[in-house]
Write an enzyme that holds these catalytic residues in place. Structure first.
Site, short mmCIF file in Angstrom:
data_model
loop_
_atom_site.label_atom_id
_atom_site.label_comp_id
_atom_site.label_asym_id
_atom_site.label_seq_id
_atom_site.Cartn_x
_atom_site.Cartn_y
_atom_site.Cartn_z
N THR A 81 0.92 -1.13 -0.04
CA THR A 81 0.15 0.09 -0.23
C THR A 81 0.69 1.31 0.06
O THR A 81 2.01 1.20 0.64
CB THR A 81 -0.96 0.05 1.38
OG1 THR A 81 -0.23 -0.34 2.21
CG2 THR A 81 -2.19 -0.72 1.04
N SER A 88 3.08 -2.28 4.07
CA SER A 88 3.17 -0.70 3.79
C SER A 88 4.59 -0.29 3.01
O SER A 88 5.47 -1.09 2.90
CB SER A 88 3.30 0.13 5.16
OG SER A 88 4.84 -0.24 5.75
N ASP A 89 4.27 0.63 2.06
CA ASP A 89 5.45 1.29 1.57
C ASP A 89 6.32 1.79 2.75
O ASP A 89 5.73 1.93 3.99
CB ASP A 89 5.01 2.62 0.61
CG ASP A 89 6.32 2.58 -0.39
OD1 ASP A 89 7.33 2.31 0.07
OD2 ASP A 89 5.93 3.49 -1.45
N TRP A 90 7.56 1.88 2.32
CA TRP A 90 8.61 2.07 3.75
C TRP A 90 8.21 3.51 4.28
O TRP A 90 8.46 4.62 3.77
CB TRP A 90 9.99 2.26 3.18
CG TRP A 90 10.81 0.70 3.35
CD1 TRP A 90 11.78 0.51 3.66
CD2 TRP A 90 9.83 -0.59 2.91
NE1 TRP A 90 12.32 -0.74 3.67
CE2 TRP A 90 10.90 -1.54 3.24
CE3 TRP A 90 8.89 -1.07 2.72
CZ2 TRP A 90 10.85 -2.87 3.12
CZ3 TRP A 90 8.38 -2.24 2.26
CH2 TRP A 90 9.45 -3.33 2.58
N ALA A 122 5.48 4.46 5.31
CA ALA A 122 3.95 4.89 4.87
C ALA A 122 3.01 4.96 6.22
O ALA A 122 1.91 5.60 6.25
CB ALA A 122 3.42 4.26 3.89
#
Length: 805
Positions: free
Chosen positions: A193, A226-228, A230
């Site tokens: 995401t 999660s994106d890093w 996020a």
């Protein structure tokens, strides 16, 4: 209950709340913790999508570098994408990686998107088909994928905070469509995401899109990471369907999640569901005891160099070829021109970066392929108007010291970039005792004159060249809102030294280590940057003109740079950097037989395109790009690519807004992006979607539609064997203003020898006839009369048939 699910339940039953919460949080930059009490090993993730970097961000740990995703999409070949995935799974296993953080299936909404080279296309159907091939290939090798970035992460400006306002219809028909296709047809084991917000809810907390659409409607059973950096809120994230918060060790999960359960803010059953999905992933990749991996025997080994070369030449798009300029005629002289011909740009910037063991430049490839004495080379014009990471001519190592100045560890550094993430530190070094890192070694110039040196990164630095200290101060960020500026920001020039070609000098860049503010994981990141003496541009162009005038054919390589196409920022324009346009015009005026190679990951303006004989788009062609280019230019292979996105001037582009206003970016164009929007506005691009020439000709003879199957007969009417991409577009007989005039509904590739006929069989998906009805919140099949339009591009439609549905 199957064996995998049974093993997952047994393992889950042995975990207490703290272990569960810990499993859902990164233990470092790239991995989840091992839980020996249930036989679970640490799960390791790594960036893609063109290679597998592994847990070390360094050229010391090389990876196969395939062509850019735009190049892969330009092949229009899901099976080739599958083969690329199999190779990347092989690379992942070699590096101890279980999950690849790829593919990127966001759309080319606007040509200004800075990260478009890492995505496939402006068309959701083409994106979904290529992405499904890629995912199925990687997972056939027993390695997981995380399809990203879910969803509407289509630009880089304010990407952490932007609220993209997208209608439900545009979401369904465009931006969600590739994810839906991949989930249905390739069953990915993971989804990532995005940073951005969609319609008021940040994606790491988007219960509707994640739990109701992705998991509910589509039956996605994988994990959601999660994106890093996020993930922002513990309760909202886990309630919104986020399983894993990366990176660690500081995340919103772990201890914070366990506390939220104990405080009654989160049901433990919700945590259990997330843990089940992570354990299921672990079982699939073979790191959970008692569960058989999804793949017990890996596929046959793949030759990475050969596949990289094949993908590159299959991806090259020949958009212009007048007077038979290509392929090159035998035993003619060739003047090769352009800085990028010597110092090849093979990949885009940012987290997609990998470090190949070698790179074949266009100069290398043509030198090997052409007879001795037939090739000359001149620089012509250098696109690099800014400093780049120190590389050519540098021999460097990193020396780590503690606060007392004692050496605590060293490591070789193949180029001037240090990016040690998480526990990736030299032996003997820990973050707690590390005080300074010195990049030190020698630089041997290849040109005499004033060399510029600079620094990329934040904090205190000392820079010395040839015994002189030029900088000793603190370098501050220019954008406080982006915690990744130290990684992706521009180098700052700090020194200029007069050097002599061939004479080595000592260089040293010392950095006082401190964790960057706002970055929730441990990283040591900075770079020594360099720029060669800048010769007078007019002189360089004049030399190129003389070289071109003396040759039978001039081949000019023009390119973008990492400061034009990279993660972290969008593009300001579509122009080639530096004096490259002037170079092409001057060379074309001197030699009518001028061929231009465009080395960019996404569209650039080509104002001289009608003044040259041939234009070949090479994208970012990967490590074997120069060898593939020689294959195509000499005619050993034909260029196989077709445009996966429209190329045109920015002034004509229908969608150009990528900068939020007051934090919001309305997608006011609705379902009209890419070729849909070009057609609606009546504007003519430089080169349309689907366009591409080969070295033979094709005649479209007939189309027969039987139910949902279209059979198209084509004949190779040229003089040599070839491959054709047969494209099928669907157009409603009664156009309406709220639907595109036509859209891609299917495609297939065929091969035939001279004079031979062959059939392309294309299945028409039901979804091609559907629209999203916002009134009923569901898909609506639009009955009526449709024209099946078959041809070579969105504008080059050769034959038609009418169907009623």
């Amino acid at each position: 209950m199957g064996g995998t699910e049974s093993a997952v339940e047994v393992a889950l039953g042995k975990l207490d709340l703290d272990a569960k919460a810990r499993l859902l949080a990164g233990q470092d930059t790239w991995s989840l913790p091992a839980l020996p009490e249930i036989g679970l090993k640490s799960l390791v993730m790594s960036d893609g999508p063109i290679g597998v970097r592994g847990v070390r961000w360094t050229a010391d740990d090389p990876s196969v570098a395939l062509p850019s995703p735009t190049a892969l999409a330009a092949t229009w070949d899901p099976e080739l994408a599958h083969r690329a995935g199999v190779l990347l799974a092989q690379e992942a296993r070699r590096k101890g990686v279980h999950v690849l953080l790829a593919p990127t299936v966001n759309l080319h909404r606007s040509p200004l998107g800075g990260r478009h080279f890492e995505a496939y296309s402006e068309d959701p159907y083409l994106t979904g088909r290529i992405g499904a091939g890629y995912v199925s290939g990687v997972q056939a090798g027993g390695v997981g994928t995380t399809v990203k970035h879910f969803v509407a992460n289509d630009a880089e400006t304010d990407r952490f905070t932007v609220d993209n306002l997208v209608s439900q219809r545009a979401l369904r028909e465009l931006y969600l469509a590739p994810f839906e296709h991949i989930v249905e047809n390739a069953h990915p084991w993971g989804i990532m995401t995005a940073y951005n917000t969609v319609n008021g809810t940040t994606m790491t907390e988007h219960r509707y899109l994640v739990n109701e659409v992705l998991r509910g409607e589509w039956d996605f059973d994988g994990y959601n990471v999660s994106d890093w950096s996020a993930a922002r809120d513990t309760v909202a994230a886990v309630e919104g369907g986020l399983d894993v918060a990366m990176p660690g060790p500081r995340t919103v999960y772990g201890e914070a999640l366990a506390k939220a359960v104990r405080d009654g803010e989160v049901e433990e059953a919700t945590v259990d569901e997330a843990v089940r999905r992570v354990l299921r992933l672990a079982a699939r990749v073979g790191i959970l005891e008692g569960a058989e991996p999804a793949v017990t025997a890996p596929p046959e080994p793949v030759d990475g160099e050969e596949l990289a070369r094949e993908i590159a030449r299959r991806a090259f798009v020949l958009v212009r070829n007048e007077r038979g300029a290509l392929p090159l005629r035998a035993n003619r002289t060739v003047a090769l021109i352009g800085a990028a011909a010597r110092d090849a740009r093979v990949l885009g910037g940012g987290s997609a970066t990998v470090f190949p063991a070698h790179v074949v430049s266009p100069l290398d490839g043509l030198t090997a392929a052409l007879p001795d004495g037939t090739l000359t080379y001149t620089v012509g014009a250098d696109p690099a108007t800014e400093l780049a990471v120190a590389d050519q001519g540098f021999e460097l190592r990193a020396v780590c010291r503690d606060a007392a100045g004692e050496v605590i560890g060293t490591r070789s550094v193949p180029n001037g970039h240090i990016q040690w993430m998480g526990s990736d530190l030299p032996d003997g070094v820990t973050h707690e005792i590390l005080h300074t890192v010195e990049l030190t070694g020698t630089f041997t110039p290849r040109d005499s004159g004033p060399h510029t040196f600079g620094i990329k990164g934040m904090g205190r630095f000392t820079l010395s060249v040839a015994g002189t200290t030029y900088y000793d101060d603190v370098q501050l960020p220019t954008d406080d809102s982006d915690p990744f500026e130290a990684m992706f920001g521009a180098p700052v020039p700090r020194a200029q030294a007069e050097l002599v070609a061939g004479e080595p000098v000592e260089v040293s860049l010392t950095h006082v280590f401190a964790l960057p503010e706002g970055v929730p994981f441990k990283v040591v990141t900075f770079a020594l940057a360099h720029q060669e003496p800048q010769r007078d541009a007019d002189e360089l162009i004049a030399e190129a003109v003389e070289s071109a005038r003396a040759a039978d054919t001039a081949v000019v390589v023009v390119a973008t740079t990492e400061r034009v196409e990279s993660e972290g920022f969008d593009r300001k324009d579509l122009q080639l950097p530096g004096r490259q346009d002037d170079l092409v015009r001057a060379v074309a005026a001197a030699n009518p037989n001028t061929v231009v190679i465009v080395n960019s990951g996404s569209p650039v303006e080509l104002p001289w395109r009608d003044d040259v004989s041939a234009v070949l788009l090479s994208w970012f062609p990967g490590q074997e790009g120069g060898a593939a280019l020689a294959d195509v230019l000499t005619g050993a292979h034909e260029p196989g690519g077709r445009l996966p996105t429209t190329w045109g001037a920015l002034a004509d582009a229908p969608v150009t807004q990528v900068t939020p206003v007051d934090g919001e970016l309305p997608y006011t164009e609705g379902v009209f992006i890419g070729y849909r929007a070009w057609e609606k506005t009546g504007r003519t691009p430089s080169y349309p979607f689907g366009h591409g020439l080969g070295y033979t000709d094709w005649t479209y003879e007939s189309v027969d539609v039987n139910g949902a199957t279209a059979t198209i007969r084509v004949r190779n009417s040229g003089a040599r064997p070839g491959r054709e991409i047969v494209q099928l577009y669907l157009a409603p007989a009664q156009p309406t203003t709220d639907r595109p005039g036509r859209w891609l509904a299917g495609f297939a590739s065929v091969e035939a020898g001279p004079g031979e006929t062959t059939d392309a069989v294309i299945e028409l998906p039901r979804r091609a006839f559907e629209i999203w009805d916002e009134a009923t919140n569901g898909w609506s099949f639009v009955k009526g009369s449709y024209e099946i339009q078959v041809g070579r591009s969105i504008t080059d439609r050769r034959i038609t048939a009418t169907i009623n549905v």
